[in-house]
Design a protein around this motif. Structure first.
Motif, PDB file in Angstrom:
ATOM      1  N   PHE A  86       3.485  11.090  -8.960  1.00  0.00           N
ATOM      2  CA  PHE A  86       2.603  10.547  -7.921  1.00  0.00           C
ATOM      3  C   PHE A  86       2.916   9.074  -7.645  1.00  0.00           C
ATOM      4  O   PHE A  86       2.898   8.626  -6.498  1.00  0.00           O
ATOM      5  CB  PHE A  86       1.136  10.703  -8.319  1.00  0.00           C
ATOM      6  N   LYS A  87       3.204   8.330  -8.694  1.00  0.00           N
ATOM      7  CA  LYS A  87       3.536   6.909  -8.520  1.00  0.00           C
ATOM      8  C   LYS A  87       4.855   6.743  -7.761  1.00  0.00           C
ATOM      9  O   LYS A  87       4.952   5.908  -6.836  1.00  0.00           O
ATOM     10  CB  LYS A  87       3.627   6.221  -9.889  1.00  0.00           C
ATOM     11  N   LEU A  88       5.849   7.496  -8.149  1.00  0.00           N
ATOM     12  CA  LEU A  88       7.166   7.385  -7.509  1.00  0.00           C
ATOM     13  C   LEU A  88       7.106   7.830  -6.048  1.00  0.00           C
ATOM     14  O   LEU A  88       7.751   7.231  -5.176  1.00  0.00           O
ATOM     15  CB  LEU A  88       8.189   8.230  -8.279  1.00  0.00           C
ATOM     16  N   GLU A  89       6.332   8.883  -5.778  1.00  0.00           N
ATOM     17  CA  GLU A  89       6.157   9.330  -4.394  1.00  0.00           C
ATOM     18  C   GLU A  89       5.465   8.260  -3.556  1.00  0.00           C
ATOM     19  O   GLU A  89       5.801   8.060  -2.381  1.00  0.00           O
ATOM     20  CB  GLU A  89       5.360  10.635  -4.367  1.00  0.00           C
ATOM     21  N   GLY A  90       4.503   7.571  -4.165  1.00  0.00           N
ATOM     22  CA  GLY A  90       3.816   6.502  -3.456  1.00  0.00           C
ATOM     23  C   GLY A  90       4.774   5.417  -3.010  1.00  0.00           C
ATOM     24  O   GLY A  90       4.664   4.884  -1.887  1.00  0.00           O
ATOM     25  N   ASP A  91       5.747   5.101  -3.862  1.00  0.00           N
ATOM     26  CA  ASP A  91       6.762   4.099  -3.501  1.00  0.00           C
ATOM     27  C   ASP A  91       7.555   4.530  -2.266  1.00  0.00           C
ATOM     28  O   ASP A  91       7.828   3.726  -1.375  1.00  0.00           O
ATOM     29  CB  ASP A  91       7.709   3.864  -4.680  1.00  0.00           C
ATOM     30  N   ILE A  92       7.934   5.793  -2.216  1.00  0.00           N
ATOM     31  CA  ILE A  92       8.713   6.294  -1.072  1.00  0.00           C
ATOM     32  C   ILE A  92       7.870   6.245   0.198  1.00  0.00           C
ATOM     33  O   ILE A  92       8.337   5.808   1.260  1.00  0.00           O
ATOM     34  CB  ILE A  92       9.211   7.739  -1.325  1.00  0.00           C
ATOM     35  N   ILE A  93       6.632   6.703   0.095  1.00  0.00           N
ATOM     36  CA  ILE A  93       5.752   6.740   1.277  1.00  0.00           C
ATOM     37  C   ILE A  93       5.563   5.335   1.850  1.00  0.00           C
ATOM     38  O   ILE A  93       5.602   5.134   3.068  1.00  0.00           O
ATOM     39  CB  ILE A  93       4.395   7.384   0.908  1.00  0.00           C
TER      40      ILE A  93
ATOM     41  N   ARG B 133       7.632   2.847   1.392  1.00  0.00           N
ATOM     42  CA  ARG B 133       8.956   2.357   1.816  1.00  0.00           C
ATOM     43  C   ARG B 133       9.382   2.955   3.145  1.00  0.00           C
ATOM     44  O   ARG B 133      10.158   2.353   3.895  1.00  0.00           O
ATOM     45  CB  ARG B 133       9.966   2.700   0.713  1.00  0.00           C
ATOM     46  N   ARG B 134       8.898   4.153   3.466  1.00  0.00           N
ATOM     47  CA  ARG B 134       9.351   4.871   4.667  1.00  0.00           C
ATOM     48  C   ARG B 134       8.166   5.190   5.581  1.00  0.00           C
ATOM     49  O   ARG B 134       7.699   6.340   5.637  1.00  0.00           O
ATOM     50  CB  ARG B 134      10.064   6.174   4.280  1.00  0.00           C
ATOM     51  N   PRO B 135       7.663   4.230   6.325  1.00  0.00           N
ATOM     52  CA  PRO B 135       6.537   4.507   7.240  1.00  0.00           C
ATOM     53  C   PRO B 135       6.880   5.560   8.290  1.00  0.00           C
ATOM     54  O   PRO B 135       5.976   6.239   8.794  1.00  0.00           O
ATOM     55  CB  PRO B 135       6.256   3.143   7.876  1.00  0.00           C
TER      56      PRO B 135
ATOM     57  N   ASP C 162      15.761   9.645  -0.139  1.00  0.00           N
ATOM     58  CA  ASP C 162      14.380   9.738   0.331  1.00  0.00           C
ATOM     59  C   ASP C 162      14.209  10.889   1.323  1.00  0.00           C
ATOM     60  O   ASP C 162      13.174  11.566   1.335  1.00  0.00           O
ATOM     61  CB  ASP C 162      13.951   8.416   0.967  1.00  0.00           C
ATOM     62  N   ILE C 163      15.233  11.119   2.150  1.00  0.00           N
ATOM     63  CA  ILE C 163      15.207  12.265   3.075  1.00  0.00           C
ATOM     64  C   ILE C 163      15.204  13.577   2.293  1.00  0.00           C
ATOM     65  O   ILE C 163      14.490  14.533   2.646  1.00  0.00           O
ATOM     66  CB  ILE C 163      16.401  12.210   4.047  1.00  0.00           C
ATOM     67  N   ILE C 164      15.977  13.633   1.224  1.00  0.00           N
ATOM     68  CA  ILE C 164      15.990  14.841   0.382  1.00  0.00           C
ATOM     69  C   ILE C 164      14.582  15.106  -0.150  1.00  0.00           C
ATOM     70  O   ILE C 164      14.087  16.240  -0.112  1.00  0.00           O
ATOM     71  CB  ILE C 164      16.994  14.691  -0.777  1.00  0.00           C
ATOM     72  N   TRP C 165      13.925  14.047  -0.645  1.00  0.00           N
ATOM     73  CA  TRP C 165      12.553  14.210  -1.134  1.00  0.00           C
ATOM     74  C   TRP C 165      11.637  14.658   0.008  1.00  0.00           C
ATOM     75  O   TRP C 165      10.773  15.528  -0.186  1.00  0.00           O
ATOM     76  CB  TRP C 165      12.060  12.887  -1.728  1.00  0.00           C
ATOM     77  N   TYR C 166      11.823  14.087   1.205  1.00  0.00           N
ATOM     78  CA  TYR C 166      11.008  14.465   2.361  1.00  0.00           C
ATOM     79  C   TYR C 166      11.201  15.951   2.690  1.00  0.00           C
ATOM     80  O   TYR C 166      10.246  16.651   3.045  1.00  0.00           O
ATOM     81  CB  TYR C 166      11.379  13.604   3.570  1.00  0.00           C
TER      82      TYR C 166
END
Length: 665
Positions: free
Chosen positions: A324-331, A333-335, A479-483
């Motif tokens: 959850f913390k790592l996902e928060g960083d991506i979110i 970082r990528r508006p 980050d796209i892969i995670w998306y």
């Protein structure tokens, strides 16, 4: 000389250069003519059989069985060859031998009183089978498929002419000698595997090899050695690809999913990734936490003792919070991902143990968060940072995982056009009115949709894994892969959000709802399918969409056949977790020269029973489309390529005969 003449002269020069290069391979008129005759003949051979599987989810035993029996094709071929000549028991025994030659021979060695007679009878039957299944290919193609140790012998036996007596003794002596010199066992294994190979010309995997079941690594090892294959990435595959690329959020997700389904052995034993740091961390920070809501789900036959279950639950909770913390960083970082509503850790009242979602307050089932600072909930504590560094190093240095993921890149795509069929795992994102959903990618604000959207995503996925010298581009690709794993406009996920947090922490199931993309509401709409065909350059009259991702709930009256046969969903539930709901154990698809066959499978008991008791998977075959005239190679994509080659060779032939190019005698 005019501009047109100059342009024509340049075109002629380029054409001449190409023909000279072609003449190196076909240096004479005779060579060119021979190849034209060969290719023209190939166009008239029957189309090869294609086999489609989807959503395997680590269930390696039923997968390998369905692969070996080619969704019932081999059983039908045995019946074609031996009809009423053999009893039902003999035909079942022969089919089982072809599926599992090594294991079946070991049983026969124990049971047969005269093993030499069994060898002789079996060898003749297998040769008859092999001769039948190889008859639709050229000798050259069959020759390339022959096992090295027995290539000459098998080729001789395949072209035996029983009606002619001149070589009868010769063929008999080959069989006798194979047995006498002690090579019958190896020969049976080799020819059985050759039959498996010749029965299926091309294997299509429509995504989701990984997660849930216990043997994703075993499945990947099997696919690595398959003779002809393509893979359309699923959402469960893409997250493993992201983990192998070094995406920390994907690594945490892979570990969380594996812990949830008690499949940490795939991580540790299958891929050699050291989980001791995670276990040590979990015991330090969650030692006094029972982690009741994080106990693993045992959906297979594997079980653990109580001590292991408790440790796994602690590891599960620990990596979930880190995720959850790592996902928060991506979110943050990528508006452009537009996922701010998935930032939930900052919506928790940690003193009261409640969370506010969409104006409503919910009590949390679990309020113990020893690693979260309420004032900065997404910040990783030093021990978490150290743990992630160790895990990331293990994923990046797992030789086997990297080998498997490179194979997924080499053989895989987001979607594929093949023989008038469009293959993809999840969906093509659509709007409510049926139009293609436009999605902004990157800081440039450029919008993509339909085919262009999938093409752009695939480029970014490859950059996320392969880029080494451009850290910014690599990070964006990861980050796209995670998306693609959980984003609202991901063609692999196909839902508005992934409610992982809600499922773990909130009792109210209304918060667990994940709304599907409108594609899934329109997949039974012929007009929507036709629009997709046109977007991808396919003829709506003859094309099909083939995908998986969403299990077909047969028990609820759902059908895998949509839009009057234009769309086929072949996720029927290989995973045992889905089977109580679906009512079956998977759909597969066969596309041969006679048409399309949809095969539904009953649950597979075990490989042991399949071998010892000759229990095949009970399968039901539905003829979806039957060709009035048998399809030929000339009707396929390969046929189109061969026609181009023939045209080029005829062009070379004209150049030889008019003296533009000299033969190399």
């Amino acid at each position: 000389m005019s501009y047109i003449e100059e342009d024509s002269s340049k075109e002629f020069h380029d054409e001449l250069k190409y023909l000279k290069l072609l003449s190196n391979s076909y240096p004479t008129i005779a060579d060119a003519c021979t190849e034209i005759i060969n290719l023209q003949a190939i166009l008239n051979l029957p189309k090869g059989t294609e086999h489609f599987l989807s959503d395997i989810h680590g269930e390696y035993e039923p997968f390998i069985h369905v692969l070996n029996n080619a969704s019932g094709v081999i059983k039908r071929k045995v019946d074609d060859v031996f009809g009423n000549i053999l009893s039902l028991k003999e035909k079942k025994s022969l089919a089982t031998l072809i599926y599992y030659p090594e294991q079946k021979i070991e049983l026969e060695l124990k049971e047969q009183q005269n093993i030499e007679d069994w060898y002789k009878i079996t060898l003749y039957r297998l040769i008859d089978m092999c001769r039948y299944v190889s008859s639709k290919y050229t000798r050259s193609k069959v020759r390339k498929a022959l096992p090295k140790d027995f290539s000459y012998i098998i080729e001789e036996l395949l072209h035996e002419q029983p009606a002619k007596m001149n070589k009868e003794k010769y063929y008999e002596e080959i069989i006798k000698t194979i047995i006498r010199v002690g090579r019958a066992k190896e020969f049976i294994v080799a020819i059985s595997k050759l039959i498996q190979q010749l029965v299926i010309d091309r294997l299509h995997i429509i995504g989701d090899i990984f997660d849930r079941g216990p043997g994703s690594d075993i499945i990947m090892d099997t696919l690595l050695n398959y003779h002809s294959i393509d893979i359309q990435w699923g959402n469960h595959d893409i997250v493993w690809m992201g983990a192998a690329a070094g995406s920390e959020a994907c690594i945490a997700t892979v570990l969380r999913t594996s812990a949830r389904y008690a499949n940490l052995s795939t991580i540790e034993d299958g891929y050699g990734i050291n989980l001791l740091p995670l276990a040590t961390f979990a015991m330090e920070f969650y030692n006094d936490d029972k982690c009741e809501f994080f106990k693993p789900r045992f959906e297979n036959d594997n079980t653990c003792n109580d001590k292991d279950v408790k440790l796994m639950a602690k590891m599960h909770k620990a990596i979930t919070i880190i995720q959850f913390k790592l996902e928060g960083d991506i979110i943050k970082r990528r508006p452009s991902f537009k996922m701010e509503e998935r930032l939930l850790l900052n919506k928790i009242d940690y003193d009261k143990g409640i969370i506010n979602l969409n104006g409503q307050t919910y009590k949390l089932k679990d309020c113990k968060f020893p690693t979260i600072n309420p004032n900065d909930p997404y910040k990783l504590i030093p021990e978490e940072l150290e743990l992630i560094d160790k895990l990331k190093s293990s994923f990046l240095n797992s030789e086997k995982l990297q080998k498997h993921v490179r194979f997924l890149f080499a053989k895989g795509n987001l979607c594929l056009k093949y023989n008038s069929n469009l293959l993809f795992h999840g969906c093509i994102p659509l709007n409510e009115d049926g139009s293609f959903r436009r999605v902004t990618i990157g800081a440039s604000g450029k919008e993509y949709y339909g085919k262009d959207y999938l093409d752009r995503l695939e480029i970014l996925v490859r950059e996320g894994y392969f880029y080494k010298n451009n850290p910014e581009a690599k990070l964006y690709g990861m980050d796209i892969i995670w998306y693609l794993w959980n984003g609202a406009d991901s063609p692999l996920f196909g839902k508005d959000k992934m409610t992982t947090f809600e499922r773990y922490f909130i009792e109210d199931k209304a918060t667990h709802v994940e709304k599907k993309n409108y594609y899934f509401e329109l997949e039974d709409n012929e007009s929507a399918c036709n629009m997709i065909f046109k977007e991808f350059g396919l003829d709506p009259k003859i094309s099909h969409i083939i995908n998986g991702h969403v299990p077909v709930k047969l028990r609820k009256g759902e059908s895998p056949i949509k839009a009057n046969g234009k769309l086929l969903v072949i996720d029927g539930g290989f995973s045992r977790a889905y089977q109580p709901e679906t009512g079956i154990a998977g759909y597969t698809l066969i596309y041969n020269s006679y048409g399309l066959l949809l095969v539904s499978h009953e649950p597979f008991e075990s490989t042991q029973k399949a071998i010892e008791e000759e229990k095949d998977i009970l399968s039901t075959t539905i003829v979806l489309e039957q060709e009035v005239e048998r399809k030929r190679v000339g009707d396929t994509d390969i046929g189109e390529e061969l026609k181009i080659q023939i045209a080029d060779l005829e062009w070379l032939l004209d150049a030889y005969r008019t003296g533009i190019i000299k033969e190399q005698r």
